[in-house]
Motif scaffolding. Structure first.
Motif, mmCIF file in Angstrom:
data_model
loop_
_atom_site.group_PDB
_atom_site.id
_atom_site.type_symbol
_atom_site.label_atom_id
_atom_site.label_comp_id
_atom_site.label_asym_id
_atom_site.label_seq_id
_atom_site.Cartn_x
_atom_site.Cartn_y
_atom_site.Cartn_z
ATOM 1 N N ASN A 49 33.918 48.101 46.409
ATOM 2 C CA ASN A 49 34.821 47.636 45.363
ATOM 3 C C ASN A 49 35.212 48.794 44.464
ATOM 4 O O ASN A 49 34.860 48.833 43.289
ATOM 5 C CB ASN A 49 34.177 46.510 44.542
ATOM 6 C CG ASN A 49 35.175 45.807 43.623
ATOM 7 O OD1 ASN A 49 36.344 46.184 43.541
ATOM 8 N ND2 ASN A 49 34.711 44.785 42.926
ATOM 9 N N PRO A 50 35.956 49.751 45.023
ATOM 10 C CA PRO A 50 36.305 50.950 44.256
ATOM 11 C C PRO A 50 37.224 50.643 43.077
ATOM 12 O O PRO A 50 37.243 51.368 42.098
ATOM 13 C CB PRO A 50 37.027 51.836 45.276
ATOM 14 C CG PRO A 50 37.504 50.908 46.336
ATOM 15 C CD PRO A 50 36.533 49.784 46.381
ATOM 16 N N VAL A 51 37.977 49.555 43.168
ATOM 17 C CA VAL A 51 38.935 49.234 42.106
ATOM 18 C C VAL A 51 38.223 48.760 40.847
ATOM 19 O O VAL A 51 38.471 49.243 39.750
ATOM 20 C CB VAL A 51 39.932 48.157 42.582
ATOM 21 C CG1 VAL A 51 40.868 47.750 41.462
ATOM 22 C CG2 VAL A 51 40.720 48.670 43.770
ATOM 23 N N HIS A 52 37.329 47.779 40.983
ATOM 24 C CA HIS A 52 36.692 47.207 39.798
ATOM 25 C C HIS A 52 35.239 47.611 39.633
ATOM 26 O O HIS A 52 34.688 47.541 38.543
ATOM 27 C CB HIS A 52 36.747 45.670 39.852
ATOM 28 C CG HIS A 52 38.140 45.129 39.930
ATOM 29 N ND1 HIS A 52 39.046 45.265 38.911
ATOM 30 C CD2 HIS A 52 38.770 44.457 40.919
ATOM 31 C CE1 HIS A 52 40.184 44.687 39.275
ATOM 32 N NE2 HIS A 52 40.050 44.190 40.470
ATOM 33 N N PRO A 64 35.066 44.158 53.109
ATOM 34 C CA PRO A 64 34.671 43.701 51.782
ATOM 35 C C PRO A 64 35.735 42.790 51.178
ATOM 36 O O PRO A 64 36.932 43.039 51.316
ATOM 37 C CB PRO A 64 34.597 45.009 50.978
ATOM 38 C CG PRO A 64 35.559 45.933 51.656
ATOM 39 C CD PRO A 64 35.728 45.472 53.081
ATOM 40 N N ILE A 65 35.263 41.743 50.494
ATOM 41 C CA ILE A 65 36.181 40.867 49.771
ATOM 42 C C ILE A 65 35.691 40.809 48.332
ATOM 43 O O ILE A 65 34.504 40.564 48.081
ATOM 44 C CB ILE A 65 36.208 39.451 50.389
ATOM 45 C CG1 ILE A 65 36.703 39.523 51.847
ATOM 46 C CG2 ILE A 65 37.136 38.523 49.615
ATOM 47 C CD1 ILE A 65 35.645 39.331 52.880
ATOM 48 N N CYS A 66 36.587 41.019 47.384
ATOM 49 C CA CYS A 66 36.196 41.075 45.967
ATOM 50 C C CYS A 66 36.927 40.031 45.135
ATOM 51 O O CYS A 66 37.944 39.499 45.564
ATOM 52 C CB CYS A 66 36.517 42.459 45.395
ATOM 53 S SG CYS A 66 35.894 43.800 46.398
ATOM 54 N N GLU A 67 36.400 39.805 43.925
ATOM 55 C CA GLU A 67 36.925 38.798 42.988
ATOM 56 C C GLU A 67 36.435 37.407 43.407
ATOM 57 O O GLU A 67 36.805 36.888 44.466
ATOM 58 C CB GLU A 67 38.470 38.784 42.952
ATOM 59 C CG GLU A 67 39.072 40.029 42.338
ATOM 60 C CD GLU A 67 38.725 40.200 40.868
ATOM 61 O OE1 GLU A 67 39.194 39.406 40.042
ATOM 62 O OE2 GLU A 67 37.985 41.144 40.551
ATOM 63 N N VAL A 70 38.743 34.701 44.835
ATOM 64 C CA VAL A 70 39.297 35.145 46.117
ATOM 65 C C VAL A 70 38.221 34.955 47.193
ATOM 66 O O VAL A 70 38.509 34.481 48.293
ATOM 67 C CB VAL A 70 39.760 36.619 46.051
ATOM 68 C CG1 VAL A 70 40.222 37.114 47.421
ATOM 69 C CG2 VAL A 70 40.877 36.788 45.032
ATOM 70 N N TYR A 74 38.262 32.595 50.498
ATOM 71 C CA TYR A 74 38.035 33.237 51.794
ATOM 72 C C TYR A 74 36.963 32.470 52.574
ATOM 73 O O TYR A 74 37.138 32.134 53.750
ATOM 74 C CB TYR A 74 37.600 34.689 51.590
ATOM 75 C CG TYR A 74 37.247 35.401 52.875
ATOM 76 C CD1 TYR A 74 35.905 35.543 53.265
ATOM 77 C CD2 TYR A 74 38.230 35.934 53.691
ATOM 78 C CE1 TYR A 74 35.570 36.196 54.437
ATOM 79 C CE2 TYR A 74 37.897 36.587 54.885
ATOM 80 C CZ TYR A 74 36.571 36.715 55.251
ATOM 81 O OH TYR A 74 36.245 37.357 56.424
ATOM 82 N N TYR B 89 41.324 37.258 55.968
ATOM 83 C CA TYR B 89 41.007 38.510 55.294
ATOM 84 C C TYR B 89 42.260 39.106 54.659
ATOM 85 O O TYR B 89 42.241 39.579 53.520
ATOM 86 C CB TYR B 89 40.362 39.522 56.253
ATOM 87 C CG TYR B 89 40.014 40.813 55.553
ATOM 88 C CD1 TYR B 89 40.735 41.983 55.792
ATOM 89 C CD2 TYR B 89 38.994 40.842 54.602
ATOM 90 C CE1 TYR B 89 40.437 43.153 55.107
ATOM 91 C CE2 TYR B 89 38.689 42.005 53.915
ATOM 92 C CZ TYR B 89 39.411 43.156 54.171
ATOM 93 O OH TYR B 89 39.115 44.307 53.493
ATOM 94 N N PHE B 96 43.883 39.413 46.110
ATOM 95 C CA PHE B 96 43.162 40.391 45.292
ATOM 96 C C PHE B 96 44.149 41.307 44.563
ATOM 97 O O PHE B 96 44.062 41.513 43.352
ATOM 98 C CB PHE B 96 42.233 41.225 46.183
ATOM 99 C CG PHE B 96 41.603 42.380 45.464
ATOM 100 C CD1 PHE B 96 42.195 43.636 45.476
ATOM 101 C CD2 PHE B 96 40.431 42.206 44.741
ATOM 102 C CE1 PHE B 96 41.624 44.709 44.780
ATOM 103 C CE2 PHE B 96 39.850 43.274 44.050
ATOM 104 C CZ PHE B 96 40.450 44.519 44.072
ATOM 105 N N PHE B 140 46.207 53.188 43.230
ATOM 106 C CA PHE B 140 45.586 52.160 44.065
ATOM 107 C C PHE B 140 46.643 51.452 44.911
ATOM 108 O O PHE B 140 46.459 51.213 46.094
ATOM 109 C CB PHE B 140 44.866 51.112 43.215
ATOM 110 C CG PHE B 140 43.515 51.546 42.725
ATOM 111 C CD1 PHE B 140 43.233 51.554 41.368
ATOM 112 C CD2 PHE B 140 42.512 51.926 43.611
ATOM 113 C CE1 PHE B 140 41.982 51.948 40.902
ATOM 114 C CE2 PHE B 140 41.258 52.313 43.156
ATOM 115 C CZ PHE B 140 40.999 52.333 41.796
#
Lengths: 231, 228
Positions: A49-52, A64-67, A70, A74, B89, B96, B140
């Protein structure tokens, strides 16, 4: 499916992580729970999770799935043999997404700020949270149709989004010395909260309020000295 | 069976334009109601009592609010020109990044363009910080785009529509405020994407007039940080 095909990065105290855990439980998915140390972030977390740089992160295979919301969607879309988390009706789904967004964008941020706020600002936040609960009470009446949950007979998307926040609601009530969830004003929600916490998918992953209180005190103390640890 | 689709929006809002873009892409007829946000109509307050905001989509009398929620509703209701992929996915990915844009990008962009009012010395530093933040966020998105024509692949998808803020409004904010954020030098892919995006018919027909938007923004927020 092999257990290590599904991993969840999280911390025990996070309501957002709890959402993922409840969802995986509903679908009877075996997974490996990788607990992050509070105050530091693992290489795996930073990579996935490089963004957050936040938990929860679901890692399915190598994806990887984040948030949290979301992730819940999923899980619902991948494991279709288990009970549905979101409604099959697309209008109802829109309503569910709407309330989940309301909780995350408006209600929870206001509630979190109560403990640190004072005077007029604090009162405004409390009023906002209580008003929000009145709206949620109305929504509950409408969507539960007399059943135990927002999702009807079973826990659904709104139940997960809202119920995961109950622990921190209790902490705020205790430490903030304020009554938020009031039997007189929101009897439906009070009963709902009991049903939610008693549910099999929830019980094993719901942190004890006492432990959360201790954790919260620790966080507040740290915040006074150092920059706050991540959420 | 007659189908009634209403859209409550505001001409300059990227959020209500998103809804119109999606409907146009799918060829859905709708009636548009322009809201005066300083004097909200009883209908708007009835259809969105929680937030009292635009956009609201009303489909056969049933309201849906929150632009990203509306986009998913539109996709699930009208199957032509799907805007979300089938793969879970890839759907998660689109959701996201759409959330990322709404949660992080817009406020950072505003800050970099119009900032908060500090005494002169501090303003310079705050402005630098804000510009740096926007740069990181755009990076990003630049990385996410990769070699694709659109975020959605070969055709415009939900994320492209959500990124309308980046694709059009950002350029307008820059011109109105004098800020330089989406430069070709740093973000070649994103710039190419923006050019393609605004050429898509369903998008082009739904962009507020540039001059009108600039005038409105300057009037509302001032001439900005970077103009001297």
């Amino acid at each position: 499916m092999a257990k290590n095909d599904v991993k969840l990065l999280g911390v025990w105290a996070s309501p957002f992580v709890m959402r993922a855990r409840i969802s995986l439980s509903i679908k009877s998915v075996n997974y490996e729970f990788l607990e992050e140390t509070v105050g530091s972030k693992s290489e795996l977390l930073l990579q996935s999770n490089p963004v957050h740089k936040k938990v929860p992160v679901l890692i399915h295979g190598d994806k990887p799935i984040c948030e949290s919301l979301v992730i819940v969607q999923y899980i619902d879309e991948v494991w279709t043999s288990g009970p549905s988390i979101l409604s099959t009706d697309h209008y109802d789904r829109a309503i569910q997404r709407f309330w989940a967004a309301y909780l995350d964008d408006k209600w929870f941020p206001a509630m979190r700020r109560i403990r640190g706020a004072q005077g007029e600002e604090r009162q405004e936040l409390v009023d906002q949270v209580v008003e929000g609960l009145a709206l949620l009470e109305e929504a509950f009446g409408k969507y539960s149709k007399g059943k135990a949950f927002f999702g009807g007979d079973q826990i659904g998307f709104i139940d997960i989004a809202f119920g995961s926040l109950l622990g921190w609601l209790r902490v705020t009530e205790k430490l903030g010395e304020v009554k938020l969830l009031d039997e007189a004003k929101t009897p439906g929600l009070v009963k709902w909260a009991e049903s939610f916490c008693a549910d099999a998918a929830v019980k094993s992953v719901m942190p004890e309020t006492e432990k959360l209180i201790e954790f919260s005190k620790l966080l507040m103390a740290k915040m006074k000295g150092a920059p706050p640890p991540k959420n | 069976m007659a189908e009634e689709v209403l859209v409550f929006g505001a001409w300059g809002s990227p959020f209500s334009r998103r809804v119109e873009m999606a409907l146009k892409l799918k060829g859905i007829e709708y009636k548009y109601i322009e809201e005066d946000l300083t004097n909200k109509s009883p209908s708007l307050l009835k259809y969105n009592p929680v937030h009292k905001k635009i956009p609201v989509l009303v489909h056969n009398g049933k309201p849906v609010a929150e632009s990203l929620v509306i986009l998913e509703y539109i996709d699930e209701t009208w199957k032509d020109h799907p805007i979300l992929p089938k793969d879970p996915y890839e759907r998660a990915n689109a959701r996201f990044w759409a959330k990322f844009i709404d949660e992080k990008c817009l406020s950072a962009i505003f800050k970099a363009c119009w900032g908060e009012h500090y005494e002169h010395e501090k303003a310079e530093k705050e402005h630098e910080k804000a510009v740096k933040e926007v740069s990181e966020l755009l990076q990003f998105l630049e990385n996410e785009l990769k070699e694709k024509r659109y975020f959605g692949g070969e055709t415009v998808g939900l994320l492209d529509i959500a990124a309308n803020i980046i694709g059009y409004w950002l350029g307008v904010f820059e011109e109105a405020s004098g800020a330089e954020l989406l430069t070709r030098e740093k973000f070649p892919k994103l710039c190419n994407w923006a050019n393609e995006f605004v050429c898509v018919t369903a998008i082009k027909e739904n962009l507020p007039a540039r001059d009108k938007l600039i005038a409105y923004l300057r009037n509302r927020f001032g001439a900005g940080n970077a103009s001297k």
